[in-house]
Scaffold this motif. Structure first.
Motif, PDB file in Angstrom:
ATOM      1  N   PRO A 239       0.781  -1.334  -0.172  1.00  0.00           N
ATOM      2  CA  PRO A 239      -0.076   0.062  -0.135  1.00  0.00           C
ATOM      3  C   PRO A 239       0.823   1.285  -0.053  1.00  0.00           C
ATOM      4  CG  PRO A 239      -0.837  -1.572   1.425  1.00  0.00           C
ATOM      5  CD  PRO A 239       0.487  -2.174   1.139  1.00  0.00           C
ATOM      6  N   ALA A 240       1.956   1.377   0.806  1.00  0.00           N
ATOM      7  CA  ALA A 240       2.930   2.346   1.049  1.00  0.00           C
ATOM      8  C   ALA A 240       3.465   2.986  -0.551  1.00  0.00           C
ATOM      9  CB  ALA A 240       3.885   2.164   1.989  1.00  0.00           C
ATOM     10  N   ASN A 241       3.526   1.668  -1.427  1.00  0.00           N
ATOM     11  CA  ASN A 241       4.215   2.026  -2.829  1.00  0.00           C
ATOM     12  C   ASN A 241       3.080   2.095  -3.899  1.00  0.00           C
ATOM     13  OD1 ASN A 241       6.781   2.066  -1.640  1.00  0.00           O
ATOM     14  ND2 ASN A 241       6.778  -0.298  -1.664  1.00  0.00           N
ATOM     15  N   GLY A 242       1.855   2.333  -3.469  1.00  0.00           N
ATOM     16  CA  GLY A 242       0.657   2.668  -4.496  1.00  0.00           C
ATOM     17  C   GLY A 242       0.109   1.263  -4.955  1.00  0.00           C
ATOM     18  N   GLY A 243       0.177  -0.025  -4.329  1.00  0.00           N
ATOM     19  CA  GLY A 243      -0.299  -1.017  -4.605  1.00  0.00           C
ATOM     20  C   GLY A 243      -1.727  -1.133  -4.398  1.00  0.00           C
ATOM     21  N   ASP A 244      -2.594  -1.190  -5.426  1.00  0.00           N
ATOM     22  CA  ASP A 244      -4.046  -1.122  -5.669  1.00  0.00           C
ATOM     23  C   ASP A 244      -4.714  -2.369  -5.333  1.00  0.00           C
ATOM     24  OD1 ASP A 244      -6.675  -0.662  -6.153  1.00  0.00           O
ATOM     25  OD2 ASP A 244      -6.237   0.075  -8.426  1.00  0.00           O
ATOM     26  N   PRO A 245      -5.606  -2.600  -4.246  1.00  0.00           N
ATOM     27  CA  PRO A 245      -6.278  -3.807  -3.949  1.00  0.00           C
ATOM     28  C   PRO A 245      -7.281  -4.303  -5.114  1.00  0.00           C
ATOM     29  CG  PRO A 245      -6.094  -2.572  -2.006  1.00  0.00           C
ATOM     30  CD  PRO A 245      -5.528  -1.552  -3.104  1.00  0.00           C
ATOM     31  N   ALA A 246      -7.678  -3.165  -5.746  1.00  0.00           N
ATOM     32  CA  ALA A 246      -8.732  -3.414  -6.994  1.00  0.00           C
ATOM     33  C   ALA A 246      -8.003  -4.111  -8.212  1.00  0.00           C
ATOM     34  CB  ALA A 246      -9.256  -2.356  -7.325  1.00  0.00           C
ATOM     35  N   THR A 247      -6.917  -4.080  -8.346  1.00  0.00           N
ATOM     36  CA  THR A 247      -6.036  -4.432  -9.366  1.00  0.00           C
ATOM     37  C   THR A 247      -5.116  -5.402  -9.205  1.00  0.00           C
ATOM     38  OG1 THR A 247      -4.663  -2.736  -9.554  1.00  0.00           O
ATOM     39  CG2 THR A 247      -6.538  -2.430 -10.764  1.00  0.00           C
ATOM     40  N   SER A 248      -4.883  -5.955  -7.913  1.00  0.00           N
ATOM     41  CA  SER A 248      -3.647  -6.755  -7.756  1.00  0.00           C
ATOM     42  C   SER A 248      -4.013  -7.610  -6.249  1.00  0.00           C
ATOM     43  CB  SER A 248      -2.457  -5.987  -7.299  1.00  0.00           C
ATOM     44  OG  SER A 248      -1.411  -6.926  -6.758  1.00  0.00           O
ATOM     45  N   TYR A 249      -3.937  -9.080  -6.657  1.00  0.00           N
ATOM     46  CA  TYR A 249      -4.183  -9.729  -5.591  1.00  0.00           C
ATOM     47  C   TYR A 249      -3.337  -9.571  -4.196  1.00  0.00           C
ATOM     48  CZ  TYR A 249      -4.262 -14.426  -3.272  1.00  0.00           C
ATOM     49  OH  TYR A 249      -4.337 -15.296  -2.127  1.00  0.00           O
ATOM     50  N   ALA A 250      -2.030  -9.382  -4.858  1.00  0.00           N
ATOM     51  CA  ALA A 250      -1.117  -9.177  -3.577  1.00  0.00           C
ATOM     52  C   ALA A 250      -1.321  -8.048  -2.757  1.00  0.00           C
ATOM     53  CB  ALA A 250       0.379  -9.247  -3.963  1.00  0.00           C
ATOM     54  N   ALA A 251      -1.628  -7.050  -3.571  1.00  0.00           N
ATOM     55  CA  ALA A 251      -2.117  -5.482  -2.873  1.00  0.00           C
ATOM     56  C   ALA A 251      -3.324  -5.955  -2.030  1.00  0.00           C
ATOM     57  CB  ALA A 251      -2.240  -4.532  -4.009  1.00  0.00           C
ATOM     58  N   LYS A 252      -3.919  -6.629  -2.488  1.00  0.00           N
ATOM     59  CA  LYS A 252      -5.558  -7.187  -1.635  1.00  0.00           C
ATOM     60  C   LYS A 252      -5.000  -7.714  -0.381  1.00  0.00           C
ATOM     61  CE  LYS A 252      -9.760  -9.491  -2.153  1.00  0.00           C
ATOM     62  NZ  LYS A 252     -10.612 -10.189  -3.154  1.00  0.00           N
ATOM     63  N   LEU A 253      -4.125  -8.547  -0.440  1.00  0.00           N
ATOM     64  CA  LEU A 253      -3.780  -9.266   0.699  1.00  0.00           C
ATOM     65  C   LEU A 253      -2.922  -8.362   1.711  1.00  0.00           C
ATOM     66  CD1 LEU A 253      -2.820 -12.884  -0.512  1.00  0.00           C
ATOM     67  CD2 LEU A 253      -4.488 -12.061   0.866  1.00  0.00           C
ATOM     68  N   PHE A 254      -2.121  -7.604   0.978  1.00  0.00           N
ATOM     69  CA  PHE A 254      -1.304  -6.560   1.946  1.00  0.00           C
ATOM     70  C   PHE A 254      -2.330  -5.676   2.573  1.00  0.00           C
ATOM     71  CE2 PHE A 254       2.507  -6.929  -0.951  1.00  0.00           C
ATOM     72  CZ  PHE A 254       3.287  -7.778  -0.130  1.00  0.00           C
ATOM     73  N   ALA A 255      -3.313  -5.130   1.843  1.00  0.00           N
ATOM     74  CA  ALA A 255      -4.272  -4.363   2.557  1.00  0.00           C
ATOM     75  C   ALA A 255      -4.956  -4.956   3.711  1.00  0.00           C
ATOM     76  CB  ALA A 255      -5.443  -3.662   1.418  1.00  0.00           C
ATOM     77  N   LYS A 256      -4.894  -6.074   3.602  1.00  0.00           N
ATOM     78  CA  LYS A 256      -5.644  -6.868   4.833  1.00  0.00           C
ATOM     79  C   LYS A 256      -4.807  -6.812   6.057  1.00  0.00           C
ATOM     80  CE  LYS A 256      -8.816  -9.740   1.963  1.00  0.00           C
ATOM     81  NZ  LYS A 256      -9.200 -10.953   1.664  1.00  0.00           N
ATOM     82  N   GLY A 257      -3.553  -6.534   5.900  1.00  0.00           N
ATOM     83  CA  GLY A 257      -2.649  -6.605   7.072  1.00  0.00           C
ATOM     84  C   GLY A 257      -2.267  -8.055   7.105  1.00  0.00           C
TER      85      GLY A 257
END
Length: 117
Positions: free
Chosen positions: A25-43
């Protein structure tokens, strides 16, 4: 396994770790377009649950002797472990260094030398 294969394995995991870094998330990962970003956003709960799930699936595939599933589930487990490493600011190279430190050391000796957690 040849040295070239070891280098390539390290390079593949390093490249994947680089991509995962961009999904934070701190690097702009978008949970709407990335599975990894989605998991990172959940902590941690997001990827830690997946590690447990994938480890269980690997155990079941192994018990069933399904080589193709063993490979696939190991890949899934490694991927989710890389998510954890990335989240905590660690790299695959840190794990390689630890494995190298243990190389040639009896597993029983290594375990006995661990500090209690």
């Amino acid at each position: 396994m040849s040295t070239e294969s070891n280098i390539e394995l390290s390079a593949v995991l390093g490249r994947l770790a680089d991509v995962l870094q961009t999904r934070l998330p701190a690097n702009g990962g978008d949970p709407a377009t990335s599975y990894a970003a989605k998991l990172f956003a959940k902590g941690p709960d997001g990827f830690l649950k997946k590690i447990g799930e994938e480890a269980t699936e690997l155990v079941m595939a192994s018990k069933d002797g399904q080589n193709d599933r063993i490979i696939a589930e190991t890949a899934d487990l490694w991927f989710h472990c890389l998510l954890a490493l990335t989240y905590y600011g660690l790299r695959p190279e840190d794990v390689f260094a630890e494995l190298a430190r243990r190389e040639g050391l009896s597993g029983l000796v290594e375990k006995a030398n661990r500090k209690p957690s």
